[in-house]
Design an enzyme around this catalytic site. Structure first.
Site, PDB file in Angstrom:
ATOM      1  N   ASP A 243      -5.193   4.579   0.574  1.00 24.11           N
ATOM      2  CA  ASP A 243      -5.034   3.522   1.579  1.00 24.11           C
ATOM      3  C   ASP A 243      -6.379   2.954   2.011  1.00 24.11           C
ATOM      4  O   ASP A 243      -6.765   3.012   3.179  1.00 24.11           O
ATOM      5  CB  ASP A 243      -4.255   4.048   2.790  1.00 24.11           C
ATOM      6  N   CYS A 244      -7.060   2.348   1.052  1.00 23.58           N
ATOM      7  CA  CYS A 244      -8.428   1.902   1.299  1.00 23.58           C
ATOM      8  C   CYS A 244      -8.534   0.815   2.358  1.00 23.58           C
ATOM      9  O   CYS A 244      -9.614   0.623   2.935  1.00 23.58           O
ATOM     10  CB  CYS A 244      -9.068   1.419  -0.011  1.00 23.58           C
TER      11      CYS A 244
END
Length: 575
Positions: A243-244
């Site tokens: 979940d950058c």
């Protein structure tokens, strides 16, 4: 076996024979040492060229800190998937080496390892020679064998996947989630609904304070199945640098820890799924939500770029990891992999839609995988996009102005999840995926019922008044994703509800938080994301709008009673 398209298979009432042969071996020891060990080998023939093997090793000599077991197949047998050891095969020679957690074997101690295999011809002959750490097996005991006949319904042959795993099958009710739901006032009305099981960190494989481990769920699924087809759903969710573009659901693995992802996360999961005890279950996986779409929308030179997403695009570990997961999980004959495609309010624009399909096809063919390991796609996982918008369409216009020009639609091609999912399915086929791929839509929190639900179209005074007055999705902006105020339970899980849709599912268990409203110390790698703070005024990814989040939310995945109560109040169809 890997996926061979999406083939239709005859169902019900087909009998197959399971032959079980058990052989015991005592290993001799080197001169001057105590006897080595005993090996018990069990093979279970499934028919159709498939079988499962179980090897029990008992140490009868000095304590071991590691071990290597070797044996030779007398025929055409091949190991296709193994667990509790590092398995390799060269010709007919098979090697199984201990893992970090089972290498220590004291005197008199035992450990079990196993594998799934394939063979050609009419017989599957047991190996007759084993070595452990170089000690040759002698003293073979007379073999014993039993034969049982089992009648199954649904998919008659292990490895023959059905076209739609949800059709004609029960669905697994997670007792851990069900107990929390039932403890809420009125929660018994939905506590029997099937929900996804999230494997969001390595510890979740064996179990945490919040949930039993994978084997515990699978054992319970076998009990619930009671001999009938049953679907159990898992969310595979632990990529390096996960979940950058968010903070609430960042994971435990750093951006460069692809090795740990493979050996400590995916390999153990695949090994458990492959155990013969679970071969009659239909195991559905949602593979790594919120990963690959980030590499399309949130990277340089996009104005929505996030430095962490640039890192993940450069190192390639999202693509590498997803391909590896698909290859390993797809090798298990009764696993059905569905790739995440975000939601219409993220990927529905022209410059996101096609590139996402192309990137998913690249990942599906990475790390030894092929497109055949993808059974379908899932839209709206853990999100809030309305299933259908009945009061306006993308073709509508007001006084000559298209609804695409409204602030809500903002030139998107899609206004709801079903139209988006059906269109993405067609685009995925154009990208190279098999024509039979199916779609799932997460409807766990997109009902949008209650008093705020519109009863008809909005006024035609302006295009914005028309769209805002008639839209069911009451979020401030489609980019808002965290614990949304006003949301309700959506359509109940249902098989084959529309063309191209395998099922509506509750992949996100209602009542489990999307993220914390403020920083909460934890050892799960989860930070506080401003999008979960109701006072946050937004960023470029949500049009600089308020977050629309509920207050006082716990860490992602933790029980959020206030949200669950609101979801029940606003359920549509109503409870």
């Amino acid at each position: 076996m890997k996926f061979i398209g999406r083939r239709r298979w005859a169902s019900a009432g087909v009998a197959f024979a399971t032959a079980v042969a058990t052989v015991g071996f005592a290993l001799s020891a080197p001169a001057g040492a105590a006897p080595g060990c005993r090996v018990d080998y069990t093979a279970s023939n499934w028919g159709g060229g498939g079988f499962g093997g179980k090897v029990k090793i008992t140490n009868l000599g000095d304590a071991l800190s590691s071990w290597t077991l070797k044996f030779t197949f007398p025929g055409s047998q091949k190991v296709t998937q193994g667990w509790s050891a590092t398995w390799s095969q060269s010709g007919a020679n098979v090697t199984a080496t201990s893992m970090s957690w089972n290498g220590n074997l004291g005197t008199g101690a035992s450990t079990e390892i196993g594998f799934n295999g394939s063979y050609t011809g009419s017989s599957n002959v047991d190996p007759t020679s084993f070595t452990l750490n170089g000690t040759v097996c002698t003293g073979q005991q007379p073999p014993t064998s039993t034969t049982t006949t089992t009648t199954t319904s649904g998919n008659p042959n292990p490895g023959n996947r059905v076209d739609n795993p949800y059709v004609g099958a029960k669905m697994y009710v997670n007792p851990d989630w069900s107990a929390k739901a039932a403890a809420e006032p009125g929660g018994s009305r939905v506590a029997n609904q099937p929900t996804g099981v999230w494997i969001d960190r390595i510890a979740a494989i064996t179990g945490t304070v919040d949930s039993r481990g994978i084997e515990g769920h699978l054992d319970e699924a076998v009990r619930q199945a009671a001999g009938a087809p049953l679907v159990i759903q898992f969310v595979i969710y632990n990529l390096p640098g996960r979940d950058c573009s968010a903070l609430a659901s960042n994971g435990e693995l750093k951006p460069d820890e692809i090795g740990r992802y493979k050996t400590e996360y995916i390999d153990p999961i695949a090994a458990i799924f492959a155990k013969p005890a679970y071969k009659d279950l239909r195991i559905v996986t949602t593979v790594e939500i919120d990963s690959l779409p980030n590499l399309v929308t949130n990277v340089t030179p996009r104005p929505t770029a996030v430095p962490a997403c640039d890192v993940m695009k450069a190192n390639g570990n999202y693509v590498t990891g997803v391909g590896y997961a698909l290859a390993k999980l797809g090798a298990v004959p009764n696993v059905y992999n569905y790739l995440d495609i975000g939601h219409h309010g993220w990927i529905g624009w022209d410059d996101n839609f096609g590139p996402t399909a192309e990137l998913l096809f690249q990942a599906a063919n990475a790390s030894g995988s092929t497109k055949a390991n993808v059974h379908g796609f899932i839209a709206n996982t853990a999100n809030y996009g309305a299933l259908k918008e009945p009061y306006f369409t993308i073709e509508d216009s007001v006084n000559g102005t298209s609804v695409r020009q409204s602030k809500w639609v903002d030139w998107n091609r899609y206004v709801d999840e079903q139209s988006y999912a059906q269109a993405f399915r067609q685009r995925a086929v154009q990208a190279g995926f098999d024509p039979g791929v199916g779609m799932l839509i997460d409807t766990s929190r997109n009902g949008w019922g209650g008093a705020a639900r519109p009863a008809g179209p909005g006024p035609k005074t302006s295009v914005d008044a028309y769209v805002n007055g008639g839209r069911l999705d009451r979020r401030i902006h489609t980019g808002n994703w965290c614990n949304q105020a006003g949301a309700g339970l959506g359509e109940r899980p249902k098989a084959a509800p529309a063309a191209g849709i395998d099922a509506y599912v509750w992949m996100k268990p209602p009542g489990e938080s999307d993220g914390a409203s403020k920083e909460i110390p934890n050892n799960e790698g989860k930070g506080a994301d401003k999008m979960c703070d109701p006072a946050y005024t937004g960023n470029i990814r949500n049009g600089n709008n308020m977050s629309g989040a509920l207050p006082d939310a716990p860490l992602s995945g933790k029980w959020f009673s206030a949200q669950f109560q609101e979801l029940m109040r606003n359920a549509y169809p109503a409870l």
